[in-house]
Design an enzyme around this catalytic site. Sequence first.
Site, PDB file in Angstrom:
ATOM      1  N   ASP A 150      10.766  -6.071  -8.645  1.00  0.00           N
ATOM      2  CA  ASP A 150      10.983  -6.784  -7.386  1.00  0.00           C
ATOM      3  C   ASP A 150      12.371  -6.430  -6.838  1.00  0.00           C
ATOM      4  OD1 ASP A 150       9.627  -9.624  -6.072  1.00  0.00           O
ATOM      5  OD2 ASP A 150      11.685  -9.093  -5.513  1.00  0.00           O
ATOM      6  N   HIS A 199      -0.487  -8.443   0.554  1.00  0.00           N
ATOM      7  CA  HIS A 199      -1.224  -7.551  -0.355  1.00  0.00           C
ATOM      8  C   HIS A 199      -1.006  -8.224  -1.706  1.00  0.00           C
ATOM      9  CE1 HIS A 199      -2.069  -3.181  -1.863  1.00  0.00           C
ATOM     10  NE2 HIS A 199      -2.041  -3.985  -2.931  1.00  0.00           N
ATOM     11  N   HIS A 253      -6.061  -2.451  -1.144  1.00  0.00           N
ATOM     12  CA  HIS A 253      -5.500  -3.521  -0.315  1.00  0.00           C
ATOM     13  C   HIS A 253      -6.403  -4.758  -0.343  1.00  0.00           C
ATOM     14  CE1 HIS A 253      -3.037  -5.316   2.842  1.00  0.00           C
ATOM     15  NE2 HIS A 253      -4.179  -5.798   3.303  1.00  0.00           N
ATOM     16  N   HIS A 303      -0.145  -9.737  -5.156  1.00  0.00           N
ATOM     17  CA  HIS A 303       0.800  -9.290  -6.176  1.00  0.00           C
ATOM     18  C   HIS A 303       1.017 -10.417  -7.160  1.00  0.00           C
ATOM     19  CE1 HIS A 303       2.835 -10.795  -2.567  1.00  0.00           C
ATOM     20  NE2 HIS A 303       3.712 -11.347  -3.381  1.00  0.00           N
ATOM     21  N   ASN A 362       1.405 -16.172  -5.244  1.00  0.00           N
ATOM     22  CA  ASN A 362       1.526 -17.063  -4.095  1.00  0.00           C
ATOM     23  C   ASN A 362       0.442 -16.737  -3.081  1.00  0.00           C
ATOM     24  OD1 ASN A 362       3.922 -18.278  -5.097  1.00  0.00           O
ATOM     25  ND2 ASN A 362       5.117 -16.534  -4.372  1.00  0.00           N
ATOM     26  N   THR A 390       4.864 -13.789   1.397  1.00  0.00           N
ATOM     27  CA  THR A 390       5.490 -13.039   2.492  1.00  0.00           C
ATOM     28  C   THR A 390       4.907 -11.644   2.645  1.00  0.00           C
ATOM     29  OG1 THR A 390       7.261 -12.273   1.029  1.00  0.00           O
ATOM     30  CG2 THR A 390       7.692 -14.281   2.298  1.00  0.00           C
ATOM     31  N   HIS A 415       3.514 -11.934  -9.670  1.00  0.00           N
ATOM     32  CA  HIS A 415       4.913 -11.939 -10.110  1.00  0.00           C
ATOM     33  C   HIS A 415       4.948 -12.133 -11.623  1.00  0.00           C
ATOM     34  CE1 HIS A 415       6.948 -12.699  -6.101  1.00  0.00           C
ATOM     35  NE2 HIS A 415       5.746 -13.162  -5.802  1.00  0.00           N
ATOM     36  N   GLY A 431       4.576 -19.679   0.034  1.00  0.00           N
ATOM     37  CA  GLY A 431       5.674 -18.736   0.248  1.00  0.00           C
ATOM     38  C   GLY A 431       5.264 -17.274   0.206  1.00  0.00           C
ATOM     39  N   CYS A 447       0.844  -1.200   0.000  1.00  0.00           N
ATOM     40  CA  CYS A 447       0.000   0.000   0.000  1.00  0.00           C
ATOM     41  C   CYS A 447       0.878   1.248   0.000  1.00  0.00           C
ATOM     42  CB  CYS A 447      -0.933   0.022   1.207  1.00  0.00           C
ATOM     43  SG  CYS A 447      -2.384  -1.049   1.055  1.00  0.00           S
TER      44      CYS A 447
HETATM   45  P1  AMP Z   1       5.776 -13.272  -2.072  1.00  0.00           P
HETATM   46  O1  AMP Z   1       6.849 -14.123  -1.449  1.00  0.00           O
HETATM   47  O2  AMP Z   1       5.022 -13.950  -3.184  1.00  0.00           O
HETATM   48  O3  AMP Z   1       4.857 -12.656  -1.026  1.00  0.00           O
HETATM   49  O4  AMP Z   1       6.544 -12.094  -2.798  1.00  0.00           O
HETATM   50  C1  AMP Z   1       6.908 -10.914  -2.164  1.00  0.00           C
HETATM   51  C2  AMP Z   1       7.921 -10.259  -3.062  1.00  0.00           C
HETATM   52  O5  AMP Z   1       8.036  -8.910  -2.682  1.00  0.00           O
HETATM   53  C3  AMP Z   1       9.302 -10.880  -2.975  1.00  0.00           C
HETATM   54  O6  AMP Z   1       9.692 -11.351  -4.268  1.00  0.00           O
HETATM   55  C4  AMP Z   1      10.178  -9.719  -2.494  1.00  0.00           C
HETATM   56  O7  AMP Z   1      11.463  -9.719  -3.059  1.00  0.00           O
HETATM   57  C5  AMP Z   1       9.365  -8.517  -2.905  1.00  0.00           C
HETATM   58  N1  AMP Z   1       9.594  -7.312  -2.129  1.00  0.00           N
HETATM   59  C6  AMP Z   1       9.645  -7.205  -0.783  1.00  0.00           C
HETATM   60  N2  AMP Z   1       9.851  -5.924  -0.414  1.00  0.00           N
HETATM   61  C7  AMP Z   1       9.926  -5.210  -1.575  1.00  0.00           C
HETATM   62  C8  AMP Z   1      10.133  -3.826  -1.878  1.00  0.00           C
HETATM   63  N3  AMP Z   1      10.299  -2.901  -0.904  1.00  0.00           N
HETATM   64  N4  AMP Z   1      10.176  -3.449  -3.184  1.00  0.00           N
HETATM   65  C9  AMP Z   1      10.023  -4.358  -4.152  1.00  0.00           C
HETATM   66  N5  AMP Z   1       9.801  -5.678  -3.944  1.00  0.00           N
HETATM   67  C10 AMP Z   1       9.766  -6.091  -2.674  1.00  0.00           C
HETATM   68 ZN    ZN Z   2      -1.794  -3.279   1.114  1.00  0.00          ZN
END
Ligand code: AMP
Ligand code: ZN
Length: 114
Positions: free
Chosen positions: A30, A98, A46, A100, A87, A95, A102, A93, A7
Amino acid sequence: MSSCLFCKIAAGTIPATIVHQDDTLVAFADINPQAPLHVLVIPRRHIATLSDLGPGDDALVGSMHRTAAAIAQAHEYADRGFRTVMNCNADAGQTVFHIHLHLLAGRGLTWPPG
Ligand code: AMP
Ligand code: ZN
């Protein structure tokens, strides 16, 4: 959501390398790329996980995928191929909670994924 990293990126309060933005979506590089092209496409709104989508979000999810394909095309990876992945929760996986999409391109991507 004020505590959510993505966000904050969508709002511009945390920097990111933005590759596309419009009224509903933001796409950015990323921070830990897993391929020569690794972009995340997010909705501005969100939504924590794929399981939190409602029927009214179908067009939003469609536009996330069309945007990813357009970015792959713009980087001349459309013909070679690319992968889109979302994911959902711990076993996959996820993390950042919100959603996203890939977009990965620029190298041979193995299957099945790890
Ligand atoms: P996921 O594991 O599918 O939740 O992917 C989260 C992704 O967010 C990972 O590939 C991280 O490298 C990426 N990520 C985390 N923090 C940032 C950030 N500040 N800017 C860009 N990508 C990020
Ligand atoms: Zn968010």
